[in-house]
Design a protein around this motif. Sequence first.
Motif, short mmCIF file in Angstrom:
data_model
loop_
_atom_site.label_atom_id
_atom_site.label_comp_id
_atom_site.label_asym_id
_atom_site.label_seq_id
_atom_site.Cartn_x
_atom_site.Cartn_y
_atom_site.Cartn_z
N ASP A 58 35.34 43.59 46.68
CA ASP A 58 35.99 42.34 47.10
C ASP A 58 37.50 42.59 47.14
O ASP A 58 38.23 42.30 46.19
N ILE A 59 37.96 43.13 48.24
CA ILE A 59 39.34 43.55 48.37
C ILE A 59 40.33 42.39 48.28
O ILE A 59 41.33 42.47 47.56
N PRO A 60 40.10 41.27 48.98
CA PRO A 60 41.04 40.14 48.85
C PRO A 60 41.17 39.66 47.40
O PRO A 60 42.27 39.33 46.96
N LEU A 61 40.05 39.65 46.67
CA LEU A 61 40.11 39.19 45.28
C LEU A 61 40.92 40.16 44.42
O LEU A 61 41.78 39.73 43.65
N PHE A 62 40.66 41.47 44.53
CA PHE A 62 41.38 42.38 43.65
C PHE A 62 42.87 42.42 43.98
O PHE A 62 43.71 42.58 43.08
N ILE A 63 43.21 42.23 45.24
CA ILE A 63 44.63 42.20 45.59
C ILE A 63 45.28 40.91 45.10
O ILE A 63 46.41 40.91 44.60
N ARG A 64 44.57 39.79 45.20
CA ARG A 64 45.10 38.53 44.66
C ARG A 64 45.33 38.64 43.15
O ARG A 64 46.31 38.12 42.61
N GLN A 65 44.43 39.30 42.46
CA GLN A 65 44.58 39.47 41.01
C GLN A 65 45.82 40.30 40.69
O GLN A 65 46.53 40.02 39.71
N ILE A 66 46.10 41.32 41.50
CA ILE A 66 47.35 42.07 41.31
C ILE A 66 48.55 41.18 41.55
O ILE A 66 49.52 41.18 40.78
N SER A 67 48.50 40.38 42.61
CA SER A 67 49.64 39.53 42.97
C SER A 67 49.93 38.47 41.91
O SER A 67 51.06 37.98 41.81
N THR A 68 48.92 38.11 41.11
CA THR A 68 49.12 37.11 40.04
C THR A 68 49.33 37.78 38.68
O THR A 68 49.23 37.12 37.64
N GLY A 69 49.59 39.08 38.69
CA GLY A 69 49.92 39.78 37.45
C GLY A 69 48.73 40.13 36.58
O GLY A 69 48.87 40.26 35.37
N ALA A 75 41.09 45.65 38.29
CA ALA A 75 40.30 46.86 38.08
C ALA A 75 38.84 46.52 37.82
O ALA A 75 37.94 47.21 38.32
N LYS A 76 38.59 45.45 37.08
CA LYS A 76 37.20 45.03 36.83
C LYS A 76 36.51 44.68 38.14
O LYS A 76 35.34 45.06 38.37
N THR A 77 37.20 43.99 39.02
CA THR A 77 36.63 43.65 40.33
C THR A 77 36.27 44.91 41.11
O THR A 77 35.21 44.98 41.75
N ILE A 78 37.13 45.91 41.04
CA ILE A 78 36.89 47.18 41.74
C ILE A 78 35.72 47.94 41.12
O ILE A 78 34.78 48.37 41.81
N PHE A 79 35.75 48.10 39.78
CA PHE A 79 34.73 48.89 39.11
C PHE A 79 33.34 48.24 39.18
O PHE A 79 32.33 48.94 39.10
#
Length: 453
Positions: A58-69, A75-79
Amino acid sequence: MGTTQSGILGGRLPLADYETNFSDLHPALDRHEALVASDRCYFCHDAPCMTACPTSIDIPLFIRQISTGNPIGSAKTIFDQNILGGMCARVCPTETLCEQACVRNTAEERPVEIGRLQRYATDIAMKENKQFYTRAASSGQRVAVVGAGPAGLACAHRLAVKGHEVVIYDAREKSGGLNEYGIAAYKSVDDFAQSEVDYVLSIGGIEVRHGQALGRDFSLADLSEQYDAVFLGLGLAGVNALRIEGENAEGVDDAVDFIAALRQSKTKADIAVGRRVVVLGGGMTAIDAAVQAKLLGAEEVTICYRRGKEHMNASEFEQDLAASKGVTIRHWLQPKRIALKDDKVAGIELEYTTLVDGKLTSTGETGIIAADQIFKAIGQTFEASGLGSLEFEGGRIVVDDEGKTSLANVWAGGDCVVGGEDLTVSAVANGRDAAEAINRAFAAAMPQASAVA
């Protein structure tokens, strides 16, 4: 200065140059860079980047999580989808997968840096040793995994999470497969491949037995008797032959062996390279071998490919990378004869080719390129014994959509199966999905047992 033959030397450069030449191709993003890069994402609802990812992160989700610190949550979303997400962030051809599909990838804009953002999040989690998964209660089921590469590791990890006991068999002295032995050294530095293996194995319940080769030390029948299920994550160990005069001469080497030696070398100064190098092939292996030959100090490096630029398996990014390092790429040339002097390589005679009614044909014209070292990178083959009566097609194992083979309780994935793509991320997807299928098979066979849904 090490030497193997006239013109082929190790230690051509000052030691400091090797460190510089083989430094990280895509340095890690710092926090500020990651926030800026993540802010460019539109967080698409029907994200084409996610569809383009073989592991469906879920690329949009993991990038949003980065953008919100929240890089740990990212990483959990990716793994959750790709336990080898750290290496995939480094070696995936994102330019032809997720980033090519990015809606920002237009003539006016560049795509979101999905690969580097994925690395940012996974690196943080691994450095902090964040463990997101715990093993379920023991199922009592035992699974043999043949091959400690991306497919085998992904399969083993998912099975261990489900509570099954796993034993991995691998012929080499280190785990990692393609990630450890088969990619350019500048794509994964600081022994990251082994750090990732350690991270994956830390789930527990996985034993790795190195130096164990299928067909030599055990057979598939042996494993089927000893275990409740078997997963075959075999790589491509064989190398296609040129079938031309002089192929076995001193100075004609397999590109895969050259790349593996570079991966295992600490300084790179001990790896011999010629002054004039020719690489035969048009895929990623050819690019990796050619670029690294140049980085080792070769004066001239030429890739010769029998078809056109548009037919090369190597991505346009990789082709441009080779050109930027001083590698010459020549098309419509196929090898005809290795030219020798005193039984050593002196050059290669090539035939010019063209397409006639869609069929590759020689024009009858030839030319010679001077060389003291030639690397074969014309494709690898699946070579395995001890597989019994498994069904094969085109030299690969036949599997269904879940990785199930023609034999009961035997699954397979990665490069060894029909349709295998020679990509780390695809192998991970195969291994993960096969593990889920194995777990469902256990549950179906023993519905009251402890197989995890």
